[in-house]
Design an enzyme around this catalytic site. Structure first.
Site, PDB file in Angstrom:
ATOM      1  N   ASP A 184       0.865  -1.090   0.036  1.00  0.00           N
ATOM      2  CA  ASP A 184      -0.146   0.073  -0.121  1.00  0.00           C
ATOM      3  C   ASP A 184       0.994   1.192  -0.018  1.00  0.00           C
ATOM      4  O   ASP A 184       1.680   1.642   0.931  1.00  0.00           O
ATOM      5  CB  ASP A 184      -0.898  -0.148   1.198  1.00  0.00           C
ATOM      6  CG  ASP A 184      -2.134   1.027   1.021  1.00  0.00           C
ATOM      7  OD1 ASP A 184      -2.178   1.811   0.193  1.00  0.00           O
ATOM      8  OD2 ASP A 184      -2.674   0.997   2.110  1.00  0.00           O
ATOM      9  N   HIS A 186      -0.466   4.276   0.060  1.00  0.00           N
ATOM     10  CA  HIS A 186      -1.162   4.991   0.893  1.00  0.00           C
ATOM     11  C   HIS A 186      -1.223   6.593   0.380  1.00  0.00           C
ATOM     12  O   HIS A 186      -1.299   7.424   0.840  1.00  0.00           O
ATOM     13  CB  HIS A 186      -0.516   5.138   2.168  1.00  0.00           C
ATOM     14  CG  HIS A 186      -1.492   4.825   3.392  1.00  0.00           C
ATOM     15  ND1 HIS A 186      -1.870   5.599   4.353  1.00  0.00           N
ATOM     16  CD2 HIS A 186      -2.269   3.785   3.672  1.00  0.00           C
ATOM     17  CE1 HIS A 186      -2.730   5.405   4.980  1.00  0.00           C
ATOM     18  NE2 HIS A 186      -2.948   3.995   4.756  1.00  0.00           N
ATOM     19  N   GLU A 210      -0.766  -0.742  -4.097  1.00  0.00           N
ATOM     20  CA  GLU A 210      -2.146   0.166  -3.960  1.00  0.00           C
ATOM     21  C   GLU A 210      -1.931   1.574  -3.928  1.00  0.00           C
ATOM     22  O   GLU A 210      -1.117   2.116  -3.344  1.00  0.00           O
ATOM     23  CB  GLU A 210      -2.594  -0.352  -2.684  1.00  0.00           C
ATOM     24  CG  GLU A 210      -3.833   0.126  -1.863  1.00  0.00           C
ATOM     25  CD  GLU A 210      -4.568  -0.499  -0.790  1.00  0.00           C
ATOM     26  OE1 GLU A 210      -4.635  -1.974  -0.505  1.00  0.00           O
ATOM     27  OE2 GLU A 210      -4.852   0.176   0.327  1.00  0.00           O
ATOM     28  N   GLU A 236     -10.082   2.788  -2.375  1.00  0.00           N
ATOM     29  CA  GLU A 236     -10.658   3.142  -0.999  1.00  0.00           C
ATOM     30  C   GLU A 236     -11.289   4.303  -0.852  1.00  0.00           C
ATOM     31  O   GLU A 236     -11.928   4.761  -0.076  1.00  0.00           O
ATOM     32  CB  GLU A 236      -9.767   2.580   0.066  1.00  0.00           C
ATOM     33  CG  GLU A 236      -8.419   3.303   0.177  1.00  0.00           C
ATOM     34  CD  GLU A 236      -7.454   3.034   1.061  1.00  0.00           C
ATOM     35  OE1 GLU A 236      -7.142   1.924   1.112  1.00  0.00           O
ATOM     36  OE2 GLU A 236      -7.212   3.740   2.228  1.00  0.00           O
ATOM     37  N   ASP A 259     -15.194   0.616  -0.641  1.00  0.00           N
ATOM     38  CA  ASP A 259     -15.283   0.262   0.740  1.00  0.00           C
ATOM     39  C   ASP A 259     -16.931   0.092   0.779  1.00  0.00           C
ATOM     40  O   ASP A 259     -17.243   1.200   0.579  1.00  0.00           O
ATOM     41  CB  ASP A 259     -14.626   1.309   1.823  1.00  0.00           C
ATOM     42  CG  ASP A 259     -14.681   0.873   3.130  1.00  0.00           C
ATOM     43  OD1 ASP A 259     -13.963   1.273   3.678  1.00  0.00           O
ATOM     44  OD2 ASP A 259     -15.915   0.957   3.659  1.00  0.00           O
ATOM     45  N   HIS A 286     -12.439  -2.886   0.399  1.00  0.00           N
ATOM     46  CA  HIS A 286     -11.349  -2.171   1.495  1.00  0.00           C
ATOM     47  C   HIS A 286     -12.178  -2.514   2.827  1.00  0.00           C
ATOM     48  O   HIS A 286     -13.287  -2.091   2.729  1.00  0.00           O
ATOM     49  CB  HIS A 286     -11.274  -0.803   1.003  1.00  0.00           C
ATOM     50  CG  HIS A 286     -10.634  -0.085   2.202  1.00  0.00           C
ATOM     51  ND1 HIS A 286     -11.345   1.120   3.018  1.00  0.00           N
ATOM     52  CD2 HIS A 286      -9.304   0.424   2.479  1.00  0.00           C
ATOM     53  CE1 HIS A 286     -10.342   1.597   3.780  1.00  0.00           C
ATOM     54  NE2 HIS A 286      -9.176   1.134   3.416  1.00  0.00           N
TER      55      HIS A 286
HETATM   56  O1  LIG Z   1      -5.712  -0.015   2.936  1.00  0.00           O
HETATM   57  C1  LIG Z   1      -5.991   0.301   4.140  1.00  0.00           C
HETATM   58  O2  LIG Z   1      -6.539  -0.471   4.825  1.00  0.00           O
HETATM   59  C2  LIG Z   1      -5.399   1.492   4.697  1.00  0.00           C
HETATM   60  O3  LIG Z   1      -4.870   2.439   3.428  1.00  0.00           O
HETATM   61  C3  LIG Z   1      -6.552   2.193   5.356  1.00  0.00           C
HETATM   62  O4  LIG Z   1      -7.579   2.452   4.568  1.00  0.00           O
HETATM   63  C4  LIG Z   1      -6.275   3.744   5.767  1.00  0.00           C
HETATM   64  O5  LIG Z   1      -5.182   3.583   6.805  1.00  0.00           O
HETATM   65  C5  LIG Z   1      -7.602   4.529   6.310  1.00  0.00           C
HETATM   66  O6  LIG Z   1      -7.994   3.913   7.483  1.00  0.00           O
HETATM   67 MG   LIG Z   2      -5.014   1.551   1.683  1.00  0.00          MG
END
Ligand SMILES: O=C(O)[C@@H](O)[C@H](O)[C@H](O)CO
Ligand SMILES: [Mg+2]
Length: 382
Positions: A184, A186, A210, A236, A259, A286
């Protein structure tokens, strides 16, 4: 039958549960929340319920979805779509209980018997990521996910790229070739470095990379995809079919991660998944959230042929407080075997919320991600 009442519960670590009740006493649960914005989403849910849903027939889910989405002129985005998502989940829970069937039965029936899950292993604090990976594989997981870069770090030099590569190499060495490892980004990596980082990680065969860039830079994905054979995942922070359509059209994405508590709920994610199927794109919902969100994910995975794998956060403690299972009367629904979870057989979302625990723990939730700054004082991506 009509929707007669609702209650909202902010519960630790950072979740919001909706309890929706009908005139015949059926209760449905939803989880309308954005991490760090529980109060804001709560206000949106109250507006939608007081202003529209109370008094309506709960079975007309598609019509309600359209009214909640289109009825307000301004639409979309994390807050409104998460509010709609939680309401939609609760309506599906009620519908399933009304007809005595799991939600997936009402959406076409099982397209699989179980769904594979993956487990988060960190990566924010690099020293122990290999060890964490080994532990989770010993615990039975066959797929893992880690952050590509440590917290606070800007990936802005060849040295930083090598460090990220080294971290994935350590994990690969710890778990061997057969375990899948998602990485990820991020959104912490800027576009020019994302290309180089994806290329550097490729030899270690990530399951996917990701959010190689933030969703507002999805226009950069085709160029990144052109530099690698590694599958690209994102989604997400995308909230509807309309948010997803460009990434399908661009052909740059292999895995989408809507999500179930942010992207309009079961109704909308099922449709997003069908769009993805037409582009040979897999679904990996997600879910770093609570039990209602996870149950909703599993219902969609169950009846979606292109579902690949499910995120979940059992035993991952945010602020060392509550766990997904704490709120369930029968936690065995989320027992994992060989890295898979069986599909639940109970009607509705398939879980039995322990209302006593919810009421006991309900209160103000003040979780927020930290605001970080780089060494030079500028604001860092979380
Ligand atoms: O893929 C994941 O689970 C992370 O990117 C979380 O969505 C993020 O830290 C917000 O809660
Ligand atoms: Mg993530």
């Amino acid at each position: 039958m009509e929707v007669t009442d609702y209650e909202l519960f902010e519960v630790p670590p950072r979740w919001l549960f909706l309890r929706l009740e009908t005139s015949d006493g059926t209760v449905g649960w939803g989880e309308p929340v954005v991490e760090g914005r529980a109060h804001t989403v709560r206000a949106a849910v109250e507006e939608l319920l007081d202003g529209y849903l109370l008094g309506e027939d709960p079975l007309r889910i598609e019509d309600h979805w359209q009214a909640l989405y289109r009825g307000g002129f301004y639409r979309g985005g994390p807050v409104l779509m998460s509010a709609i998502a939680g309401i939609d989940q609760a309506l599906w829970d009620i519908k399933g209980k009304h007809f005595g069937a799991p939600v997936y039965e009402l959406l076409g029936g099982k397209a699989r018997d179980r769904i594979r899950v993956y487990q988060w292993i960190g990566g924010d604090r690099p020293a122990d990521v290999g060890e964490a990976a080994r532990e989770q594989v010993e615990a039975g997981f066959t797929a893992l996910k880690m952050n590509a870069t440590p917290e606070l770090e800007r990936v802005d030099s060849p040295a930083k790229i090598r460090q990220a590569e080294q971290r994935l190499a350590e994990v690969r060495e710890a778990v061997g070739e057969d375990v899948d490892v998602g990485v990820d980004f991020h959104g912490r990596v800027a576009k020019p470095m994302a290309k180089r980082l994806v290329a550097a990680l490729e030899p270690y065969e990530p399951m996917f990379v990701e959010e190689p860039v933030l969703p507002e830079h999805n226009d950069a994905l085709p160029e990144i995809a052109a530099h690698t054979t590694t599958p690209i995942a994102t989604g997400e922070r995308m909230y509807s079919r309309w948010d997803f359509k460009e990434v399908f059209e661009s052909g740059a994405v292999d895995v989408i991660q809507p999500d179930l508590s942010h992207a309009g709920g079961i109704t909308e994610v099922k449709k997003i998944a069908s769009m993805a199927e037409a582009y040979d794109v897999a679904l990996a919902p997600h879910c770093p959230l609570g039990p209602v969100a996870l149950a909703s994910c599993v219902q969609v995975d169950a009846c979606t042929p292109n579902a690949l794998i499910q995120e979940q956060s059992l035993d991952i403690h945010y602020n060392e407080t509550s766990d997904v299972l704490d709120y369930l009367a029968d936690p065995s629904v989320f027992e994992y075997e060989d890295g898979y979870v069986e599909l639940p057989e109970r009607p509705g979302l398939g879980i039995d919320i322990d209302e006593e625990v919810v009421r006991e723990r309900a209160g103000e939730v003040n979780w927020h991600n930290p605001v970080w700054r780089h060494d030079d004082g500028s604001v860092a991506e979380w």
